[in-house]
Design a protein around this motif. Structure first.
Motif, PDB file in Angstrom:
ATOM      1  N   ARG A   1       2.320   1.698  -3.509  1.00 41.80           N
ATOM      2  CA  ARG A   1       1.059   1.950  -4.482  1.00 41.80           C
ATOM      3  C   ARG A   1       0.808   3.288  -4.178  1.00 41.80           C
ATOM      4  O   ARG A   1       0.721   4.106  -5.052  1.00 41.80           O
ATOM      5  CB  ARG A   1       0.014   1.087  -4.256  1.00 41.80           C
ATOM      6  CG  ARG A   1      -0.840   1.184  -5.303  1.00 41.80           C
ATOM      7  CD  ARG A   1      -2.173   0.565  -4.940  1.00 41.80           C
ATOM      8  NE  ARG A   1      -2.667   0.968  -3.529  1.00 41.80           N
ATOM      9  CZ  ARG A   1      -3.666   0.432  -2.798  1.00 41.80           C
ATOM     10  NH1 ARG A   1      -4.455  -0.462  -3.225  1.00 41.80           N
ATOM     11  NH2 ARG A   1      -3.957   1.022  -1.529  1.00 41.80           N
ATOM     12  N   ASP A   2       0.909   3.841  -2.902  1.00 42.02           N
ATOM     13  CA  ASP A   2       0.371   5.210  -2.836  1.00 42.02           C
ATOM     14  C   ASP A   2       1.492   6.162  -3.008  1.00 42.02           C
ATOM     15  O   ASP A   2       1.289   7.508  -2.832  1.00 42.02           O
ATOM     16  CB  ASP A   2      -0.084   5.449  -1.282  1.00 42.02           C
ATOM     17  CG  ASP A   2      -1.312   4.690  -1.234  1.00 42.02           C
ATOM     18  OD1 ASP A   2      -2.021   4.182  -2.229  1.00 42.02           O
ATOM     19  OD2 ASP A   2      -1.811   4.240   0.124  1.00 42.02           O
ATOM     20  N   GLY A   3       2.641   5.970  -3.245  1.00 40.58           N
ATOM     21  CA  GLY A   3       3.672   6.737  -3.675  1.00 40.58           C
ATOM     22  C   GLY A   3       4.498   7.353  -2.436  1.00 40.58           C
ATOM     23  O   GLY A   3       5.099   8.468  -2.652  1.00 40.58           O
ATOM     24  N   ILE A   4       4.126   6.750  -1.221  1.00 43.48           N
ATOM     25  CA  ILE A   4       5.016   7.353   0.044  1.00 43.48           C
ATOM     26  C   ILE A   4       6.159   7.016  -0.314  1.00 43.48           C
ATOM     27  O   ILE A   4       7.015   7.907   0.226  1.00 43.48           O
ATOM     28  CB  ILE A   4       4.166   6.796   1.055  1.00 43.48           C
ATOM     29  CG1 ILE A   4       2.815   7.033   1.379  1.00 43.48           C
ATOM     30  CG2 ILE A   4       4.989   7.059   2.416  1.00 43.48           C
ATOM     31  CD1 ILE A   4       1.920   6.327   2.449  1.00 43.48           C
ATOM     32  N   GLN A  16      12.052   2.896  -1.036  1.00 44.21           N
ATOM     33  CA  GLN A  16      11.376   1.706  -1.791  1.00 44.21           C
ATOM     34  C   GLN A  16      12.200   0.292  -1.784  1.00 44.21           C
ATOM     35  O   GLN A  16      11.507  -0.797  -1.455  1.00 44.21           O
ATOM     36  CB  GLN A  16      11.590   2.025  -3.498  1.00 44.21           C
ATOM     37  CG  GLN A  16      10.650   3.079  -3.898  1.00 44.21           C
ATOM     38  CD  GLN A  16      10.703   3.433  -5.536  1.00 44.21           C
ATOM     39  OE1 GLN A  16      11.465   2.698  -6.101  1.00 44.21           O
ATOM     40  NE2 GLN A  16       9.714   4.443  -5.792  1.00 44.21           N
ATOM     41  N   ASP A  65       0.988  -1.272   0.190  1.00 45.99           N
ATOM     42  CA  ASP A  65      -0.093  -0.090  -0.031  1.00 45.99           C
ATOM     43  C   ASP A  65       0.854   1.212   0.034  1.00 45.99           C
ATOM     44  O   ASP A  65       0.608   2.434  -0.661  1.00 45.99           O
ATOM     45  CB  ASP A  65      -0.950   0.041   1.035  1.00 45.99           C
ATOM     46  CG  ASP A  65      -2.013  -1.157   1.113  1.00 45.99           C
ATOM     47  OD1 ASP A  65      -2.362  -1.431  -0.211  1.00 45.99           O
ATOM     48  OD2 ASP A  65      -2.532  -1.530   2.218  1.00 45.99           O
ATOM     49  N   ILE A  66       1.845   1.304   0.564  1.00 44.45           N
ATOM     50  CA  ILE A  66       2.805   2.358   0.855  1.00 44.45           C
ATOM     51  C   ILE A  66       3.314   2.693  -0.387  1.00 44.45           C
ATOM     52  O   ILE A  66       3.556   3.730  -0.963  1.00 44.45           O
ATOM     53  CB  ILE A  66       3.966   2.237   2.111  1.00 44.45           C
ATOM     54  CG1 ILE A  66       3.216   2.356   3.525  1.00 44.45           C
ATOM     55  CG2 ILE A  66       5.032   3.120   1.781  1.00 44.45           C
ATOM     56  CD1 ILE A  66       4.269   1.780   4.599  1.00 44.45           C
ATOM     57  N   ASP A 103       8.997   7.556  -1.840  1.00 41.38           N
ATOM     58  CA  ASP A 103       8.964   8.170  -3.073  1.00 41.38           C
ATOM     59  C   ASP A 103      10.601   8.242  -3.614  1.00 41.38           C
ATOM     60  O   ASP A 103      11.220   9.043  -4.469  1.00 41.38           O
ATOM     61  CB  ASP A 103       8.710   9.548  -3.023  1.00 41.38           C
ATOM     62  CG  ASP A 103       8.971  10.267  -1.885  1.00 41.38           C
ATOM     63  OD1 ASP A 103       9.847   9.875  -1.110  1.00 41.38           O
ATOM     64  OD2 ASP A 103       8.647  11.482  -1.374  1.00 41.38           O
TER      65      ASP A 103
END
Length: 508
Positions: free
Chosen positions: A293-296, A303, A290-291, A298
């Motif tokens: 996917r939501d672009g957190i 990553q 989720d992190i 960055d």
């Protein structure tokens, strides 16, 4: 005693006991009738017996007087023509219901008073009758009364031959006999009925009571109640063996149901534990996804961090699934073991050396020790892969709970330790961890059991490691146990049988 013997003895008793009872009763009656001759005083006086006794006494007196007259006529023939003597003798015979008739030259010369009113021609005919057999006196009936008589040849004083007839009135005696014999028959029938009834009751009760108990026990089992024992252990016959088999069946059925219930509980616990253990890494993986996917995440560094976390949690899940699969195969006895001779001393030394190398290459500070006082070679039959897995599970379990800066593991090998361990070798793995509480110690080898649920979950434990150890060691013919002191550490030990005729030189 078997039922067959019981029935056989009861049949024999049904024949013998009535006969014995009948003979005892008859002997008692005869003893009461002949009490004067045998010199006893019967405690019970029955009217019918007393009458029989009186008739017996009368017959005795008749026989005595007749014998006396016979003797006198033989040695004093003149008395047979002495009217005064004959009158006295006739009166005495009449007093005891007896009579005498003298015959001389084919004519009656004297008839005692008891027969004076009889028809002489008819009396003469009766006296000429032959006896029924040689063992009994002749009998006849005259004027409605029964008589028995004997005939004796005599010689008169003048030399002529004649006869003397002695007669006894047995009418009352015959009536008494006709009354007595039905009583005797009734006594015999009563003894047979009483004996047969009593034996039938006792034998049938000894058979029907256990059958009733078996029926009641079967009714309890039919209703699902397995708590009522069948008490038939004292019986040694066929029904006793049937009861023992039935009770064994009840106990086995009870154990089977208990095992089924335990299996069901274990299955529920297994599903619950698997769900709990898999939920944590799956939640972590889903959170990382989720992190990302939501672009957190960055930046490449973030990553990479979450990717590594996903990889680590996936590896934890894979390890837990492998352990679960291994435990299931062990539990179902479907995992093959390949046993071969193994030098346990060298095997443990290699394990300790491998752990030292891992410790030196890692970041942790781990002190590995191996103690084998004087033990050079201990040969066992083992599956090297499975035994190594058991040892590594113990080591991993110890390392997960160590919080001290200096971690320490000590392997110890002792051959034939204790009288109850003769022919066995014991391996102990001790750590200096926090220890385990006493109440939790007996359960640490249960599947999915955690002494500290929260802390173990944080370390990624599946709860199957020590359960797998127990399964593997038991498949090797040994046993495993644990000792622990809070704050000092835990010692997990297992024993294995020594192979062939090894004679290690270690301490006993």
């Amino acid at each position: 005693m078997s039922i067959r013997l019981k029935l056989l003895f009861s049949y024999i008793a049904m024949i013998i006991v009535p006969v014995v009872l009948f003979l005892m009763v008859m002997m008692g009656l005869l003893a009461m009738i002949y009490s004067d001759e045998v010199g006893i005083d019967p405690p019970i006086k029955l009217e019918s017996v007393e009458r029989m006794k009186a008739f017996h006494a009368l017959q005795e007196e008749q026989d005595r007087q007749m014998a006396g007259l016979s003797y006198m006529f033989e040695y004093e023939p003149g008395l047979m023509e002495d009217d005064a003597y004959l009158k006295r003798a006739g009166d005495q015979l009449q007093a005891v219901k007896a009579a005498m008739v003298l015959e001389k030259g084919g004519a009656f010369t004297y008839v005692s008073p008891l027969m004076e009113r009889a028809d002489m021609s008819e009396l003469s005919t009766k006296l000429q009758s032959e006896p029924v057999d040689e063992w009994s006196d002749s009998e006849f009936t005259l004027d409605g009364r029964n008589y028995t008589f004997t005939q004796e040849a005599v010689t008169y004083q003048d030399g002529l031959k004649g006869s003397v007839f002695f007669m006894a009135d047995i009418t009352a005696t015959n009536e008494m006999v006709r009354t007595f014999f039905p009583i005797v028959a009734l006594l015999l029938i009563g003894a047979v009925v009483l004996t047969n009834g009593l034996l039938t009751y006792l034998v049938s009760r000894s058979i029907l009571r256990p059958i009733k108990a078996l029926k009641q026990a079967a009714e309890h089992i039919k209703e699902g109640d397995l708590e009522h024992p069948l008490q038939m252990k004292k019986r040694r016959d066929e029904l006793g063996r049937l009861g023992s088999a039935f009770e064994e069946m009840r106990l086995r059925l009870k154990d089977s149901i208990r095992v089924q219930l335990q299996v069901e509980e274990d299955r529920k616990a297994l599903i619950s534990s698997i769900s709990h253990d898999l939920k944590t890494p799956i939640t972590a993986i889903a959170g990382c996804a989720d992190i990302m996917r939501d672009g957190i995440a960055d930046t490449p560094e973030k990553q990479l961090k979450y990717i590594q976390m996903i990889h680590r949690k996936a590896a934890d899940m894979d390890r837990m699934i492998d352990e679960l699969f291994l435990f299931s195969k062990l539990d179902m006895k479907k995992l093959p073991f390949h046993f071969a001779p193994v030098d346990l001393t060298a095997f443990l030394s290699d394990c300790a050396e491998e752990l030292r190398l891992q410790s030196e290459s890692g970041a942790g500070d781990l002190d590995i020790g191996f103690e084998h006082p004087g033990v050079q070679t201990v040969q066992i039959m083992a599956d090297r892969e499975k035994l190594g897995r058991a040892i590594m599970n113990i080591v991993e379990n110890s390392l997960k709970h160590m919080e001290k800066p200096e971690k320490k593991l000590t392997f110890k090998l002792v051959a034939r330790s204790g009288a109850d361990q003769a022919g066995m070798v014991t391996v102990s793995i001790a750590d200096n961890g926090p220890g385990i509480e006493r109440e939790s110690l007996p359960r640490i080898f249960e599947r999915f059991y955690r002494a500290d649920e929260a802390r173990t979950s944080e370390r990624g434990g599946s709860g199957l490691g020590l359960a797998i150890v127990k399964q593997i060691i038991e498949e090797h013919g040994g046993r495993v146990w644990a000792d622990s002191s809070l704050g000092e550490g835990t010692v997990i030990s297992f024993s294995l049988p020594i192979h062939a005729k090894d004679t290690p030189g270690g301490a006993q």
